[in-house]
Enzyme design. Sequence first.
Site, PDB file in Angstrom:
ATOM      1  N   TYR A  15      -1.962  -1.034  10.077  1.00 26.80           N
ATOM      2  CA  TYR A  15      -1.939  -1.153   8.621  1.00 26.80           C
ATOM      3  C   TYR A  15      -0.604  -0.649   8.086  1.00 26.80           C
ATOM      4  CZ  TYR A  15      -3.764  -0.940   3.817  1.00 26.80           C
ATOM      5  OH  TYR A  15      -3.979  -1.139   2.471  1.00 26.80           O
ATOM      6  N   SER A  75       0.855  -1.182   0.000  1.00 30.95           N
ATOM      7  CA  SER A  75       0.000   0.000   0.000  1.00 30.95           C
ATOM      8  C   SER A  75       0.889   1.229   0.000  1.00 30.95           C
ATOM      9  CB  SER A  75      -0.896   0.017   1.245  1.00 30.95           C
ATOM     10  OG  SER A  75      -1.545   1.274   1.394  1.00 30.95           O
TER      11      SER A  75
END
Length: 266
Positions: free
Chosen positions: A170, A153
């Site tokens: 995350y 990401s």
Amino acid sequence: MKNKRKETIKDLFDLTGKTALVTGASGGLGRDAARAYAECGAKVALLARRKEKLEDVVEEISQLGGEAIAIQCDVTDEEIVKDAVEEVIQQYGKIDILLNDSGVAVRGGVHNLTEEDWDKSMNTNVKGAYLLSKYVIPCMIKQNYGKVVNIASINAIIADKNDLFIRHSYNASKSAVLGLTKGMAASYGRYGITVNAVGPALFESEMTKDTLFKSDEFLKGYSKMNPAGRPAEKGELNGTLIYLSSDASSYVNGQFILVDGGISIV
């Protein structure tokens, strides 16, 4: 024996005769990628927890004239992953492409994240990629060929100070995916295997449609900051995935390609 070098540019992107295994294939970017692989000629093994959603993707691919199978799989469970990979090999005889796309984004900072939330992020985003690779890589070594693409990401290298969108687990897990990618690339390149990572920015998906895409304030701010002036559109990740999964990227290894409209440069 390594695959012979293909002669034309068109041939380099052709996946005919290849088998692709896609995790997180029941929705979002994984579903789009599975369709793209099929459109390029690959047979596709679809893995996710939601079997009924996978069957929908199998039907979509069938309507495109492609071939796919659906396998229910929890990527955090080693025995289930092992059985799933064995089923793919039994069905298709080999695995040429592994797309590790399973992922979760748990909101919260270290001051308020529960240990359960932390473990959920790390287990799905990192352990899942590790387990799939653990059982697929031996197949690739045996055939002296393989393409592994890990979905990381942009949040592996960029964080958000807005309290509404803090996701420390995350950030940490996707950064770990980059470390795993580099380690694997260095170790397995000698076997004709390339391992690369992709860093999407803001795409609408099941993960984002009920959070980021529901905040007009966030979308306006994001679009203003991004040189592209907008979030990504459906399918805009597929070209990069096909490139990294095909012989067009035969000498690209251990890299992290951002698909972000340019927001990481401003």
